[in-house]
Design a protein around this motif. Sequence first.
Motif, PDB file in Angstrom:
ATOM      1  N   GLU A 196      50.229  52.634  56.121  1.00  0.00           N
ATOM      2  CA  GLU A 196      51.631  52.357  55.794  1.00  0.00           C
ATOM      3  C   GLU A 196      51.820  50.922  55.341  1.00  0.00           C
ATOM      4  OE1 GLU A 196      55.507  50.810  56.138  1.00  0.00           O
ATOM      5  OE2 GLU A 196      53.980  50.346  57.638  1.00  0.00           O
ATOM      6  N   ARG A 197      51.175  49.975  56.031  1.00  0.00           N
ATOM      7  CA  ARG A 197      51.322  48.561  55.668  1.00  0.00           C
ATOM      8  C   ARG A 197      50.719  48.280  54.286  1.00  0.00           C
ATOM      9  NH1 ARG A 197      55.145  45.788  57.373  1.00  0.00           N
ATOM     10  NH2 ARG A 197      55.889  47.830  56.714  1.00  0.00           N
ATOM     11  N   VAL A 198      49.549  48.822  54.029  1.00  0.00           N
ATOM     12  CA  VAL A 198      48.918  48.624  52.716  1.00  0.00           C
ATOM     13  C   VAL A 198      49.761  49.273  51.622  1.00  0.00           C
ATOM     14  CG1 VAL A 198      46.902  49.186  51.306  1.00  0.00           C
ATOM     15  CG2 VAL A 198      46.585  48.349  53.647  1.00  0.00           C
ATOM     16  N   GLY A 199      50.272  50.474  51.898  1.00  0.00           N
ATOM     17  CA  GLY A 199      51.127  51.136  50.923  1.00  0.00           C
ATOM     18  C   GLY A 199      52.378  50.331  50.637  1.00  0.00           C
ATOM     19  N   TYR A 200      52.958  49.735  51.674  1.00  0.00           N
ATOM     20  CA  TYR A 200      54.139  48.879  51.503  1.00  0.00           C
ATOM     21  C   TYR A 200      53.825  47.707  50.572  1.00  0.00           C
ATOM     22  CZ  TYR A 200      57.918  45.674  52.806  1.00  0.00           C
ATOM     23  OH  TYR A 200      58.990  44.798  52.785  1.00  0.00           O
ATOM     24  N   VAL A 201      52.694  47.065  50.807  1.00  0.00           N
ATOM     25  CA  VAL A 201      52.315  45.923  49.968  1.00  0.00           C
ATOM     26  C   VAL A 201      52.047  46.353  48.532  1.00  0.00           C
ATOM     27  CG1 VAL A 201      50.427  44.294  49.553  1.00  0.00           C
ATOM     28  CG2 VAL A 201      51.482  44.435  51.802  1.00  0.00           C
ATOM     29  N   ARG A 202      51.351  47.448  48.365  1.00  0.00           N
ATOM     30  CA  ARG A 202      51.043  47.892  47.001  1.00  0.00           C
ATOM     31  C   ARG A 202      52.312  48.241  46.231  1.00  0.00           C
ATOM     32  NH1 ARG A 202      46.179  48.012  45.389  1.00  0.00           N
ATOM     33  NH2 ARG A 202      44.432  47.940  46.841  1.00  0.00           N
ATOM     34  N   GLY A 203      53.299  48.777  46.923  1.00  0.00           N
ATOM     35  CA  GLY A 203      54.563  49.047  46.262  1.00  0.00           C
ATOM     36  C   GLY A 203      55.253  47.784  45.792  1.00  0.00           C
ATOM     37  N   LEU A 204      55.058  46.692  46.518  1.00  0.00           N
ATOM     38  CA  LEU A 204      55.641  45.409  46.135  1.00  0.00           C
ATOM     39  C   LEU A 204      54.841  44.717  45.034  1.00  0.00           C
ATOM     40  CD1 LEU A 204      56.387  44.056  49.720  1.00  0.00           C
ATOM     41  CD2 LEU A 204      58.084  44.844  48.068  1.00  0.00           C
ATOM     42  N   LEU A 205      53.531  44.899  45.036  1.00  0.00           N
ATOM     43  CA  LEU A 205      52.678  44.195  44.074  1.00  0.00           C
ATOM     44  C   LEU A 205      52.880  44.695  42.651  1.00  0.00           C
ATOM     45  CD1 LEU A 205      49.327  43.952  46.062  1.00  0.00           C
ATOM     46  CD2 LEU A 205      50.728  42.023  45.296  1.00  0.00           C
ATOM     47  N   GLY A 206      53.104  45.969  42.473  1.00  0.00           N
ATOM     48  CA  GLY A 206      53.289  46.505  41.125  1.00  0.00           C
ATOM     49  C   GLY A 206      52.109  46.198  40.227  1.00  0.00           C
ATOM     50  N   ASP A 207      52.363  45.538  39.108  1.00  0.00           N
ATOM     51  CA  ASP A 207      51.315  45.235  38.138  1.00  0.00           C
ATOM     52  C   ASP A 207      50.291  44.242  38.670  1.00  0.00           C
ATOM     53  OD1 ASP A 207      52.568  46.915  36.371  1.00  0.00           O
ATOM     54  OD2 ASP A 207      53.576  45.320  35.250  1.00  0.00           O
ATOM     55  N   ARG A 208      50.597  43.556  39.757  1.00  0.00           N
ATOM     56  CA  ARG A 208      49.654  42.584  40.330  1.00  0.00           C
ATOM     57  C   ARG A 208      48.645  43.230  41.258  1.00  0.00           C
ATOM     58  NH1 ARG A 208      49.766  37.482  42.496  1.00  0.00           N
ATOM     59  NH2 ARG A 208      50.793  38.169  44.407  1.00  0.00           N
ATOM     60  N   ALA A 209      48.744  44.516  41.487  1.00  0.00           N
ATOM     61  CA  ALA A 209      47.940  45.165  42.526  1.00  0.00           C
ATOM     62  C   ALA A 209      46.447  44.931  42.337  1.00  0.00           C
ATOM     63  CB  ALA A 209      48.241  46.660  42.569  1.00  0.00           C
ATOM     64  N   ASP A 210      45.938  45.057  41.116  1.00  0.00           N
ATOM     65  CA  ASP A 210      44.503  44.902  40.894  1.00  0.00           C
ATOM     66  C   ASP A 210      44.067  43.438  40.868  1.00  0.00           C
ATOM     67  OD1 ASP A 210      44.045  47.593  40.867  1.00  0.00           O
ATOM     68  OD2 ASP A 210      44.135  47.790  38.688  1.00  0.00           O
ATOM     69  N   ALA A 211      45.028  42.515  40.782  1.00  0.00           N
ATOM     70  CA  ALA A 211      44.696  41.090  40.722  1.00  0.00           C
ATOM     71  C   ALA A 211      44.645  40.453  42.104  1.00  0.00           C
ATOM     72  CB  ALA A 211      45.710  40.346  39.846  1.00  0.00           C
ATOM     73  N   VAL A 212      45.175  41.129  43.112  1.00  0.00           N
ATOM     74  CA  VAL A 212      45.262  40.567  44.454  1.00  0.00           C
ATOM     75  C   VAL A 212      44.205  41.213  45.344  1.00  0.00           C
ATOM     76  CG1 VAL A 212      46.723  40.318  46.495  1.00  0.00           C
ATOM     77  CG2 VAL A 212      47.709  40.035  44.213  1.00  0.00           C
ATOM     78  N   GLU A 213      43.477  40.368  46.040  1.00  0.00           N
ATOM     79  CA  GLU A 213      42.414  40.821  46.940  1.00  0.00           C
ATOM     80  C   GLU A 213      43.016  41.150  48.304  1.00  0.00           C
ATOM     81  OE1 GLU A 213      37.886  39.128  47.652  1.00  0.00           O
ATOM     82  OE2 GLU A 213      39.547  37.699  47.603  1.00  0.00           O
ATOM     83  N   LEU A 214      42.567  42.238  48.901  1.00  0.00           N
ATOM     84  CA  LEU A 214      43.030  42.622  50.231  1.00  0.00           C
ATOM     85  C   LEU A 214      41.939  42.351  51.262  1.00  0.00           C
ATOM     86  CD1 LEU A 214      44.933  45.989  49.612  1.00  0.00           C
ATOM     87  CD2 LEU A 214      45.789  43.638  49.475  1.00  0.00           C
ATOM     88  N   ASN A 215      42.312  41.627  52.292  1.00  0.00           N
ATOM     89  CA  ASN A 215      41.390  41.245  53.360  1.00  0.00           C
ATOM     90  C   ASN A 215      41.746  41.981  54.643  1.00  0.00           C
ATOM     91  OD1 ASN A 215      41.250  39.336  55.955  1.00  0.00           O
ATOM     92  ND2 ASN A 215      39.517  38.831  54.670  1.00  0.00           N
ATOM     93  N   LEU A 216      40.716  42.344  55.405  1.00  0.00           N
ATOM     94  CA  LEU A 216      40.903  42.908  56.736  1.00  0.00           C
ATOM     95  C   LEU A 216      40.159  42.052  57.745  1.00  0.00           C
ATOM     96  CD1 LEU A 216      41.980  45.231  58.544  1.00  0.00           C
ATOM     97  CD2 LEU A 216      39.787  46.377  58.163  1.00  0.00           C
ATOM     98  N   MET A 217      40.875  41.596  58.770  1.00  0.00           N
ATOM     99  CA  MET A 217      40.234  40.890  59.863  1.00  0.00           C
ATOM    100  C   MET A 217      39.616  41.916  60.811  1.00  0.00           C
ATOM    101  SD  MET A 217      39.289  38.292  61.652  1.00  0.00           S
ATOM    102  CE  MET A 217      40.144  36.835  61.066  1.00  0.00           C
ATOM    103  N   VAL A 218      38.306  41.916  60.913  1.00  0.00           N
ATOM    104  CA  VAL A 218      37.584  42.840  61.790  1.00  0.00           C
ATOM    105  C   VAL A 218      37.635  42.271  63.206  1.00  0.00           C
ATOM    106  CG1 VAL A 218      35.369  43.910  62.286  1.00  0.00           C
ATOM    107  CG2 VAL A 218      36.116  43.613  59.908  1.00  0.00           C
ATOM    108  N   GLN A 219      38.282  43.004  64.101  1.00  0.00           N
ATOM    109  CA  GLN A 219      38.490  42.493  65.450  1.00  0.00           C
ATOM    110  C   GLN A 219      37.245  42.613  66.327  1.00  0.00           C
ATOM    111  OE1 GLN A 219      41.101  40.840  66.394  1.00  0.00           O
ATOM    112  NE2 GLN A 219      42.324  41.192  64.561  1.00  0.00           N
ATOM    113  N   GLN A 220      36.452  43.648  66.115  1.00  0.00           N
ATOM    114  CA  GLN A 220      35.244  43.824  66.918  1.00  0.00           C
ATOM    115  C   GLN A 220      34.166  44.517  66.101  1.00  0.00           C
ATOM    116  OE1 GLN A 220      34.422  42.665  69.796  1.00  0.00           O
ATOM    117  NE2 GLN A 220      36.354  42.066  70.721  1.00  0.00           N
TER     118      GLN A 220
END
Length: 293
Positions: A196-220
């Motif tokens: 849901e959070r990633v989908g929310y961001v992608r909806g906001l990014l629009g045409d910038r979606a492929d230009a922005v890198e997505l990072n995940l903090m691995v907790q363990q």
Amino acid sequence: MSLQRPFRFGVNMFVAGSRREWSAKCRRAEELGFDVVGVADHLEFPAPFPSIMLAAEATERVRLTTFVLNTPFYNPALLARDVASTDRFVDGRLELGLGAGYVKAEFDTAEIPFPSGGRRVDQLEQTVTTLRRLFADTDWQPRPAQPSGPPLLIAGWGDRLLRLAAAQADVIAFPGGWANTAGDELHLAGIAQVEERVGYVRGLLGDRADAVELNLMVQQVIPPSERTTLPDRFAPLPPDAEHGPEEAPSVLVGTPADMAQQIRERRERFGFTYFTVMEYNMENFAPVIAALR
């Protein structure tokens, strides 16, 4: 969703030790194949910018990042000076990670008022706007080595912060969960919540979606021998949780081959291509990097 962006792997350092120990750890991270060495910003940890300078002296290839600055602690113009100077002295290897701050006890220790979440995001936005403006001004000194300033990572979970990240960031980092009000207990996000959070961001990014890198903090990073300890490492999951902690996207469990497959699945499902682990997981995660290269 584009799957062509290559993987990047970072490690967040926070145990000080001596100058020699710090340098050796940073060199070791580079030898293990990490692409980014990060320095966390908590009061009991080493100061980020001196630590990054020493990491730059000890290494040749890795990028160097603040992951992430507790932005309300910093005056924006003074921060711009520190960022530009550091970027110049590390030969343009700096990436700037910013967050809104979340640990109330650290604000109390620093004798800085702990604003509401919304006000902290306002402070973050003001800082980002100031940095962008100063770095774009060719007459402003000192100049960063990278003409427009270092790439900007913004980390967080809530709607307002993610809206700011979608508008301004080069990298958007998801912590894999959210902290309680005091900031001293992490609640893991499950598959549906991360989606849901990633989908929310992608909806906001629009045409910038492929230009922005997505990072995940691995907790363990949990090898097979430690699998039974997993439930004790996190805050209790809510009663209606659909999965256990081993199913959380920010947790990797199993052999290096298992974890490499989990990384591929997280790229395919969520679009994450940049993964950051904690210093204490650096050695355990290194074989995963090797399996993906």
